[in-house]
Motif scaffolding. Structure first.
Motif, PDB file in Angstrom:
ATOM      1  N   LYS A  18      10.045  -1.939   6.116  1.00 15.79           N
ATOM      2  CA  LYS A  18       8.662  -2.116   6.557  1.00 15.79           C
ATOM      3  C   LYS A  18       7.718  -1.244   5.731  1.00 15.79           C
ATOM      4  CE  LYS A  18       5.702  -1.804  10.645  1.00 15.79           C
ATOM      5  NZ  LYS A  18       5.633  -1.443  12.086  1.00 15.79           N
ATOM      6  N   ALA A  19       8.129  -0.015   5.430  1.00 17.43           N
ATOM      7  CA  ALA A  19       7.297   0.897   4.638  1.00 17.43           C
ATOM      8  C   ALA A  19       7.103   0.370   3.217  1.00 17.43           C
ATOM      9  CB  ALA A  19       7.941   2.282   4.607  1.00 17.43           C
ATOM     10  N   LYS A  20       8.152  -0.225   2.648  1.00 14.74           N
ATOM     11  CA  LYS A  20       8.050  -0.768   1.287  1.00 14.74           C
ATOM     12  C   LYS A  20       7.115  -1.962   1.243  1.00 14.74           C
ATOM     13  CE  LYS A  20      12.624   0.786  -0.208  1.00 14.74           C
ATOM     14  NZ  LYS A  20      14.019   0.371  -0.522  1.00 14.74           N
ATOM     15  N   PRO A  65       4.994   0.782  -1.696  1.00 13.14           N
ATOM     16  CA  PRO A  65       6.032   1.705  -2.187  1.00 13.14           C
ATOM     17  C   PRO A  65       5.464   3.072  -2.545  1.00 13.14           C
ATOM     18  CG  PRO A  65       6.096  -0.420  -3.333  1.00 13.14           C
ATOM     19  CD  PRO A  65       4.802  -0.360  -2.589  1.00 13.14           C
ATOM     20  N   ARG A  66       4.161   3.121  -2.870  1.00 11.31           N
ATOM     21  CA  ARG A  66       3.558   4.356  -3.370  1.00 11.31           C
ATOM     22  C   ARG A  66       2.732   5.113  -2.334  1.00 11.31           C
ATOM     23  NH1 ARG A  66       3.538   4.710  -8.928  1.00 11.31           N
ATOM     24  NH2 ARG A  66       4.247   2.866 -10.062  1.00 11.31           N
ATOM     25  N   LEU A  67       2.273   4.395  -1.296  1.00 12.17           N
ATOM     26  CA  LEU A  67       1.408   5.038  -0.309  1.00 12.17           C
ATOM     27  C   LEU A  67       2.206   5.443   0.930  1.00 12.17           C
ATOM     28  CD1 LEU A  67      -1.726   2.710  -0.458  1.00 12.17           C
ATOM     29  CD2 LEU A  67      -1.418   4.938  -1.562  1.00 12.17           C
ATOM     30  N   PRO A  68       1.786   6.532   1.586  1.00 13.03           N
ATOM     31  CA  PRO A  68       2.515   6.972   2.787  1.00 13.03           C
ATOM     32  C   PRO A  68       2.262   6.051   3.977  1.00 13.03           C
ATOM     33  CG  PRO A  68       0.583   8.344   2.447  1.00 13.03           C
ATOM     34  CD  PRO A  68       0.682   7.457   1.246  1.00 13.03           C
ATOM     35  N   SER A  69       3.264   5.882   4.808  1.00 14.67           N
ATOM     36  CA  SER A  69       3.131   5.149   6.068  1.00 14.67           C
ATOM     37  C   SER A  69       4.033   5.817   7.095  1.00 14.67           C
ATOM     38  CB  SER A  69       3.495   3.673   5.901  1.00 14.67           C
ATOM     39  OG  SER A  69       4.832   3.536   5.465  1.00 14.67           O
ATOM     40  N   VAL A  70       3.815   5.501   8.350  1.00 14.65           N
ATOM     41  CA  VAL A  70       4.579   6.143   9.415  1.00 14.65           C
ATOM     42  C   VAL A  70       6.005   5.600   9.435  1.00 14.65           C
ATOM     43  CG1 VAL A  70       4.778   6.489  11.896  1.00 14.65           C
ATOM     44  CG2 VAL A  70       2.538   6.564  10.813  1.00 14.65           C
ATOM     45  N   PHE A  71       6.971   6.507   9.349  1.00 15.30           N
ATOM     46  CA  PHE A  71       8.381   6.125   9.475  1.00 15.30           C
ATOM     47  C   PHE A  71       8.827   6.244  10.924  1.00 15.30           C
ATOM     48  CE2 PHE A  71      12.904   7.034   9.613  1.00 15.30           C
ATOM     49  CZ  PHE A  71      13.424   6.013   8.824  1.00 15.30           C
ATOM     50  N   GLN A 112      -0.798   2.849  17.933  1.00 17.12           N
ATOM     51  CA  GLN A 112      -0.996   2.760  16.490  1.00 17.12           C
ATOM     52  C   GLN A 112      -1.884   1.570  16.151  1.00 17.12           C
ATOM     53  OE1 GLN A 112       2.289   3.038  13.766  1.00 17.12           O
ATOM     54  NE2 GLN A 112       3.332   4.594  14.972  1.00 17.12           N
ATOM     55  N   VAL A 113      -2.734   1.774  15.177  1.00 16.61           N
ATOM     56  CA  VAL A 113      -3.649   0.732  14.752  1.00 16.61           C
ATOM     57  C   VAL A 113      -2.871  -0.394  14.072  1.00 16.61           C
ATOM     58  CG1 VAL A 113      -4.102   1.757  12.482  1.00 16.61           C
ATOM     59  CG2 VAL A 113      -5.841   0.338  13.566  1.00 16.61           C
ATOM     60  N   SER A 114      -3.323  -1.618  14.257  1.00 17.03           N
ATOM     61  CA  SER A 114      -2.654  -2.766  13.642  1.00 17.03           C
ATOM     62  C   SER A 114      -3.014  -2.853  12.161  1.00 17.03           C
ATOM     63  CB  SER A 114      -3.076  -4.058  14.343  1.00 17.03           C
ATOM     64  OG  SER A 114      -4.448  -4.322  14.109  1.00 17.03           O
ATOM     65  N   GLU A 115      -2.122  -3.472  11.384  1.00 16.50           N
ATOM     66  CA  GLU A 115      -2.374  -3.622   9.952  1.00 16.50           C
ATOM     67  C   GLU A 115      -3.597  -4.523   9.713  1.00 16.50           C
ATOM     68  OE1 GLU A 115      -0.915  -1.794   7.846  1.00 16.50           O
ATOM     69  OE2 GLU A 115       0.502  -0.991   9.318  1.00 16.50           O
ATOM     70  N   LYS A 116      -3.833  -5.432  10.631  1.00 16.05           N
ATOM     71  CA  LYS A 116      -4.996  -6.317  10.527  1.00 16.05           C
ATOM     72  C   LYS A 116      -6.294  -5.523  10.596  1.00 16.05           C
ATOM     73  CE  LYS A 116      -6.918 -10.522  12.619  1.00 16.05           C
ATOM     74  NZ  LYS A 116      -6.757 -11.526  13.707  1.00 16.05           N
ATOM     75  N   LEU A 117      -6.337  -4.547  11.511  1.00 13.50           N
ATOM     76  CA  LEU A 117      -7.534  -3.722  11.626  1.00 13.50           C
ATOM     77  C   LEU A 117      -7.661  -2.768  10.442  1.00 13.50           C
ATOM     78  CD1 LEU A 117     -10.002  -3.001  13.304  1.00 13.50           C
ATOM     79  CD2 LEU A 117      -8.602  -1.377  14.578  1.00 13.50           C
ATOM     80  N   VAL A 118      -6.532  -2.286   9.922  1.00 17.38           N
ATOM     81  CA  VAL A 118      -6.556  -1.416   8.741  1.00 17.38           C
ATOM     82  C   VAL A 118      -7.241  -2.136   7.583  1.00 17.38           C
ATOM     83  CG1 VAL A 118      -5.125  -0.303   6.984  1.00 17.38           C
ATOM     84  CG2 VAL A 118      -4.537  -0.050   9.391  1.00 17.38           C
ATOM     85  N   ALA A 119      -6.903  -3.422   7.422  1.00 19.71           N
ATOM     86  CA  ALA A 119      -7.486  -4.202   6.334  1.00 19.71           C
ATOM     87  C   ALA A 119      -8.977  -4.447   6.552  1.00 19.71           C
ATOM     88  CB  ALA A 119      -6.752  -5.536   6.213  1.00 19.71           C
ATOM     89  N   SER A 150      -2.739   3.068   7.762  1.00 24.72           N
ATOM     90  CA  SER A 150      -1.506   2.723   8.462  1.00 24.72           C
ATOM     91  C   SER A 150      -0.965   3.940   9.210  1.00 24.72           C
ATOM     92  CB  SER A 150      -0.454   2.231   7.464  1.00 24.72           C
ATOM     93  OG  SER A 150       0.744   1.899   8.127  1.00 24.72           O
ATOM     94  N   GLY A 151      -0.628   3.745  10.478  1.00 21.56           N
ATOM     95  CA  GLY A 151      -0.099   4.846  11.284  1.00 21.56           C
ATOM     96  C   GLY A 151      -1.147   5.581  12.090  1.00 21.56           C
ATOM     97  N   ASP A 152      -2.440   5.326  11.809  1.00 25.47           N
ATOM     98  CA  ASP A 152      -3.494   5.984  12.590  1.00 25.47           C
ATOM     99  C   ASP A 152      -3.431   5.525  14.041  1.00 25.47           C
ATOM    100  OD1 ASP A 152      -4.311   7.238  10.337  1.00 25.47           O
ATOM    101  OD2 ASP A 152      -6.313   6.351  10.257  1.00 25.47           O
ATOM    102  N   LEU A 153      -3.980   6.355  14.921  1.00 22.16           N
ATOM    103  CA  LEU A 153      -4.006   6.040  16.342  1.00 22.16           C
ATOM    104  C   LEU A 153      -5.391   5.549  16.744  1.00 22.16           C
ATOM    105  CD1 LEU A 153      -2.023   9.135  17.701  1.00 22.16           C
ATOM    106  CD2 LEU A 153      -1.154   6.864  17.131  1.00 22.16           C
TER     107      LEU A 153
END
Length: 645
Positions: free
Chosen positions: A102-104, A108-114, A160-167, A174-177
């Motif tokens: 899921k993180a990849k 691959p280069r940016l941090p995300s919540v594991f 956790q915020v959805s990827e749709k809202l992140v975009a 990613s991973g924000d609350l």
């Protein structure tokens, strides 16, 4: 001239382009932060969310430290000891592979919540060995720390915020609350604060070599603003205790301001179960419960026929339209014939006027009033719109505009409603007479019922109900201090209030009086049907009660609806008296009512609809100790008071 103009334009455009490039690359190099992500590492400092207090300054929601394990997939070594890593975090190797995949996908280069929301002990155990797992690091965040075990529907929760809202929203990564439901969602922008950002320069070997531009673009985190709610925490707690083993909603409002004093839904849950690593598991349990629906706020979302409390509006509209006065009399014979072969059952007997029509809840009286309202306009199809517009002026049949993210409009029928229902048939007041007593096509939510009573208490006006009392450094929305005036003249409210007062003295709530408090109220009973095994089955009626107190200079208006509770005076009525006394006196003298309500369980009724769900079992397990201690406490008080006598 033309020969000079074209070269001049080219030279000017080129000069402007060169100047802009020079500015961006030499003077303002902030764009490098985006263009050189491989050479610049961004670290975020997450602020604490603002605290939440009740109307009296009691702290209800604070924060606690939490730690997320973040991963940058490209930096994770291939020879990592996956088995040791998983044992430290108490996850399976299958979980590890899924989370890495899921993180990849994210980057691959940016941090995300594991792995999110480790507590202090989990963090300490992993921190000792984190150096062995390159590519992983900790991100400190703050989670909610609930100082109370009630009010879950008021607060909402953090997720956790959805990827749709992140975009969509550049503030979130990613991973924000983010706050969901309740005030956490309504006031997210105020509570969340502002993230701090640190830019770190890396060399060609991906090693950190220091702050980028000596911290020129770094910012510090700003804590979220604290908010004070209109909720009375003790009243909220008491309401939830009274509703254990029941389903329904309680809404209490301060009439003079529109401030929501209590917003109870049942069944509910301890807000703390949606914090920490078990949050997802517990939320899924609550979400999938299609039987009791503990995430469904019945005070704001559930639409019910209001029953007899609606007679208040029928009477007021009749007075306003001039079709009745206080002396207008109708005879009640335990049943009123309003069309050949059809009858409306009634409680009373003998002559009824407005006053005793209210406190005896006479169906006959209000059915006749309704027929006169419609008949005034010669039974025109549009006559119902005159009635409907009066009713809507009390905030019914529409979204009320309060500051919570969910709600329903309820329903106040109009001529369009009946043209759809009876397209080929001429309907009249007799056809839709059930509206007169709060049945028919009329639907209301508990908060609309409470606001209706607040409007009556104010003799014809209301303020939009709201749950925010104060925001540090800000003013609340002006719409919450704007007066809404009904279409009913003020002079018609006192006779109605007099009848509501005598509901407690001579009428259907005479057994619910509280010595020394003048309460005005109205019982209600709404028919209740459900499909069981595919068959439409009549169940116990819903118990409804509305009230305000004191009669003069009212401080609280309240609506209670208990599903399958029976007559209005059986369960909802006692709860109203207890809640009113609790708010006005901070103590209870009607311990007989309190003991009866605390010991009343309707789970047997609800079992007919599908048994006890897992979420309800969880709720009962959490709150059983609260209930038992409360019952014991009441018993002790009762024994002591007996000895004193």
């Amino acid at each position: 001239m033309r020969k000079v103009l074209l070269p001049a334009l080219i030279i000017i455009a080129a000069s402007l382009l060169v100047i802009r490039i020079f500015y961006l690359q030499i003077i303002d190099d902030s764009f490098k932060l985006k263009s050189e992500n491989n050479a610049i590492k961004i670290k975020y400092d997450y602020p604490e969310r603002g605290y939440i207090y009740d109307r009296n300054g009691k702290l209800m929601v604070a924060n606690q430290a939490s730690y997320d394990i973040m991963v940058i997939p490209k930096e994770v070594k291939e020879d990592i000891n996956v088995l040791e890593f998983c044992q430290l975090l108490a996850i399976t190797q299958e979980d590890y592979l899924k989370r890495m995949a899921k993180a990849k996908v994210y980057s691959p280069r940016l941090p995300s919540v594991f792995l999110a929301q480790l507590n202090k002990s989990e963090f300490a155990a992993f921190q000792e060995k984190i150096r062995k797992f390159e590519g992983f690091y900790f991100q400190k965040r703050s989670l909610r720390d609930y100082e109370v075990n009630y009010g879950a529907n008021v607060f909402g929760f953090i997720t956790q915020v959805s990827e749709k809202l992140v975009a969509k929203n550049p503030y979130y990564n990613s991973g924000d609350l983010i706050g969901r439901q309740g005030v956490e969602e309504s006031y997210e922008d105020i509570l969340r604060g502002i993230k701090g950002v640190t830019y770190i320069q890396k060399d060609k070997y991906n090693r950190e070599i220091g702050s980028y531009k000596e911290g020129k673009y770094d910012t510090t985190a700003v804590q979220g603003e604290d908010i004070r709610l209109t909720i009375d925490s003790e009243l909220q707690k008491y309401g939830e205790e009274l509703m254990i083993n029941k389903r329904g909603g309680i809404v209490a409002i301060e009439p003079k301001t529109g401030e929501i004093l209590a917003l109870v839904t049942a069944p509910s849950y301890d807000p703390a179960i949606l914090v920490g690593r078990q949050r997802s598991k517990n939320y899924t349990l609550l979400y999938r419960d299609s039987i009791a629906k503990p995430l469904y706020d019945r005070g704001l979302l559930a639409e019910y026929p209001p029953g007899s409390p609606f007679k208040i509006l029928t009477g007021l509209v009749g007075l306003q339209e001039g079709v009745i006065n206080e002396q207008t009399t109708y005879m009640c014979h335990h049943g009123f014939s309003y069309a050949p072969g059809r009858f409306m059952k009634c409680h009373g007997f003998g002559p009824h006027q407005l006053h005793n029509g209210i406190y005896n809840s006479c169906n006959t009286y209000f059915a006749n009033v309704y027929l006169r309202i419609i008949g005034k306009y010669r039974s025109s199809p549009y006559a119902v719109d005159v009635w409907s517009n009066h009713v809507k002026s009390f905030g019914l049949g529409q979204f009320m505009g309060y500051d919570l993210p969910i709600g329903k409009k309820g329903k106040v029928p109009t001529s369009k409603t009946y043209k759809k229902i009876y397209p080929d048939w001429r309907w009249s007041g007799k056809t839709i007479i059930s509206n007169s007593i709060g049945q028919g096509e009329v639907l209301m939510t508990p908060i609309q019922l409470a606001n209706m009573m607040a409007t009556v208490a104010n003799e014809g006006y209301y303020f939009t109900p709201h749950i925010i009392k104060k925001i540090e450094g800000q003013a609340i929305d002006k719409k919450f201090t704007t007066k809404h005036v009904t279409t009913i003249d003020r002079k018609y409210f006192p006779p109605m209030i007099s009848g509501l007062f005598d509901v407690y003295n001579f009428g259907t709530a005479s057994a619910l009086r509280v010595e020394g408090i003048d309460i005005c109220g109205k019982t209600g009973t709404a028919e209740n049907f459900a499909k069981i095994d595919g068959v439409r089955t009549k169940l116990h009626d819903h118990s409804i009660f509305v009230a305000f107190a004191p009669k003069d200079n009212p401080k609280i208006a309240i609506a209670i609806l208990v599903e399958n509770g029976g007559f209005g005076a059986a369960i909802a009525g006692p709860i109203a008296s207890l809640m009113i006394e609790k708010f006005l006196r901070k103590k209870i003298t009607r311990t007989d009512l309190e003991t009866r309500i605390l010991n009343t369980s309707l789970q047997g009724q609800y079992a007919k609809l599908g048994g006890l769900s897992e979420a309800v079992k969880l709720e009962l397990k959490i709150k059983d100790s609260i209930l038992q201690s409360k019952i014991k406490k009441v018993a002790v008080v009762k024994i002591d008071s007996t000895q004193e006598n």
